[in-house]
Every structure is written in C-alpha cells, then in structure tokens.
Motif scaffolding. Sequence first.
Motif: not given
Length: 72
Positions: A8-13, A28-31, A58-61
């Motif tokens: 997994v990765q921590l992503a910002e969009r 979210s595309r993840g969590i 959004i910050v998501e895993i």
Amino acid sequence: LASTSGRVQLAERMVGPDDHGKPLSAASRGIAVRLYRDGKPYGFWEPETETLIPGDIIVEIIPTASAERAAG
C-alpha cells in the motif's frame, strides 16, 4: 506503509468533479484518512469531511500497482 516496495501507499490527490458533494469515505479510491481544506487538516471523523468541495485535497491509503496485480 512508508516503503517503496510495500503493498500500500499513502497518496494525496485533489478532489475531482465526480467527488463534489460526496463524503470523504465515498470518494476514496482506498481508505481515506485525511482531508485538507484551505490548508487545514481534518480527520475522517470530523464533520468537514461529510461533503467534499472543489479545492479539497484527499489523503488516502491505496494499493500499490504490484498489490493490484497480485490480487487480480
């Protein structure tokens, strides 16, 4: 989580047009774990995350590409 080889990765969009008006959890595309609005952070439990607006970040895993390939 903070590994280049992890699953997994921590992503910002930026919030996209399809996300407007949705709660953070639905966009979210993840969590989704955090929202930035006007430079201020909000956790997923805070009322500000109930409705996304243009300009929100959004910050998501999310799964990495290698994790997606392994699952598919």
